[in-house]
Design an enzyme around this catalytic site. Structure first.
Site, short mmCIF file in Angstrom:
data_model
loop_
_atom_site.label_atom_id
_atom_site.label_comp_id
_atom_site.label_asym_id
_atom_site.label_seq_id
_atom_site.Cartn_x
_atom_site.Cartn_y
_atom_site.Cartn_z
N CYS A 156 0.84 -1.20 0.00
CA CYS A 156 0.00 0.00 0.00
C CYS A 156 0.88 1.26 0.00
O CYS A 156 1.54 1.54 -0.98
CB CYS A 156 -0.97 -0.06 1.18
SG CYS A 156 -2.33 1.10 1.03
N HIS A 159 -3.71 -5.59 1.14
CA HIS A 159 -3.03 -5.81 2.42
C HIS A 159 -2.97 -7.29 2.82
O HIS A 159 -3.88 -7.78 3.49
CB HIS A 159 -3.76 -5.04 3.52
CG HIS A 159 -3.56 -3.57 3.45
ND1 HIS A 159 -2.50 -2.93 4.05
CD2 HIS A 159 -4.28 -2.60 2.84
CE1 HIS A 159 -2.57 -1.63 3.81
NE2 HIS A 159 -3.64 -1.39 3.08
N GLU A 161 -1.11 -8.57 5.08
CA GLU A 161 -0.93 -8.70 6.54
C GLU A 161 -2.26 -8.68 7.29
O GLU A 161 -2.30 -9.00 8.47
CB GLU A 161 0.02 -7.59 7.05
CG GLU A 161 -0.60 -6.22 7.25
CD GLU A 161 -0.82 -5.43 5.96
OE1 GLU A 161 -0.65 -6.01 4.87
OE2 GLU A 161 -1.19 -4.24 6.04
#
Lengths: 229, 81
Positions: A86, A203, A205
């Site tokens: 990002c 994302h 994560e």
């Protein structure tokens, strides 16, 4: 195998990365403050999401001049892995480690929702742990995620198989209906020519634990870690 | 002396901000507007120095930081006030 997560003033996905890598995947991991000039033996550097330096001027424009970035560039030029997620992807394009730029979404709005992504191929450090033709779900959360590059760069990315993730339907079909931000060629993530630097807007994560919505993000980090096993 | 820096999206780059402003102007009845581009305007207060030198230095700043030359163009004006 040690992951190092760079923390800029304004990073806000650093702890998500840390938690997922340390507790869900049981890797060694440490934070790297942006004024630091030492990567403390990190094998893979992660530039996390957020709003480094307030996104002033342009997203990533000021973060690229943080002292640690000199070391990150050296690390990258030595062929060691770097992942930009990002805002981290925006920093990688601003500093020139990846080509192109991330522009304002064509919707003009900040978009925060899960999207489906097609894994383009498994011939990379970052995608080799996914299944062939996998379609995964990861969240996006950005206002400036519209990937843009010149025609020459786009042609190069295509001919060198450097597009790794594309926005698609859950069946892997491509169409503007599944492209959330107007990115050229539905691009969500790319890598450099040598294959050790990867940037993506979604994302991973945030998809490291079933209780947080799924584990589709894990294979990216597992793929890198296998190279150091 | 002062440097005035105008940074705008390159001509062939889709500028959704400009498009949105353009359609708002249409809604207001300004039919003579073909296209709108939205950019940034930066002013720098400079130490007194030769104009050419100041301009070259500010252009360098644009290439390094103030503009992203992949997607933006810039123009620098130096004034004496």
């Amino acid at each position: 195998m040690r992951f190092g997560i760079v923390v800029f003033p304004g990073s806000n996905c650093d702890h998500d990365c840390y938690w997922g890598l340390k507790h869900d995947l049981a890797y060694e991991v440490n934070f790297l403050w942006h004024r630091q000039k030492d990567l403390v033996g990190s094998d893979c550097i992660i530039l996390p999401g957020g709003f480094a330096h307030g996104d002033y001027l342009r997203a990533g424009a000021i973060a690229r001049f943080s002292p640690i970035m000199e070391e990150v560039v050296k690390h990258a030029h030595n062929g060691k892995p770097v992942i930009g997620i990002c805002n981290g992807f925006q920093v990688l394009t601003e500093i020139g480690l990846l080509p192109g730029a991330l522009l304002k979404n064509n919707t003009l709005s900040f978009i925060h929702k899960p999207v489906t992504l097609r894994i383009e191929h498994r011939d990379s450090l970052f995608t080799r742990s996914y299944k062939t033709n996998a379609v995964i779900e990861l969240p996006i959360a950005h206002g400036q995620g519209r990937y843009y590059a010149s025609d020459e760069v786009i042609a190069e990315l295509q001919s060198e198989n450097r597009i790794l993730f594309r926005y698609s339907s859950p069946k892997g079909e491509l169409s503007s209906a599944w492209n959330p931000n107007g990115s050229l060629l539905d691009i969500a993530g790319i890598c450099n020519a040598a294959g050790n630097i990867m940037g993506m807007m979604p994302h991973p994560e945030r998809r490291m634990n079933q209780q947080l919505g799924g584990v589709d993000g894990r294979a990216i980090f597992q793929g890198v870690a296998q190279a150091f096993a | 002396m002062k440097a005035l820096v105008y940074i705008t999206p390159k001509a062939d780059i889709l500028d959704p901000q400009g498009k949105a402003v353009g359609s708002a102007l249409q809604d207001l009845g300004y039919e003579g507007v073909d296209e709108v581009k939205v950019g940034r305007y930066v002013t720098l207060q400079l130490k007194s120095q030769p104009v050419d030198q100041a301009k070259a230095q500010v252009e360098d700043m644009c290439r390094k930081l103030l503009a992203n030359i992949n997607v933006e163009t810039f123009r620098v004006e130096i004034t004496e006030d």
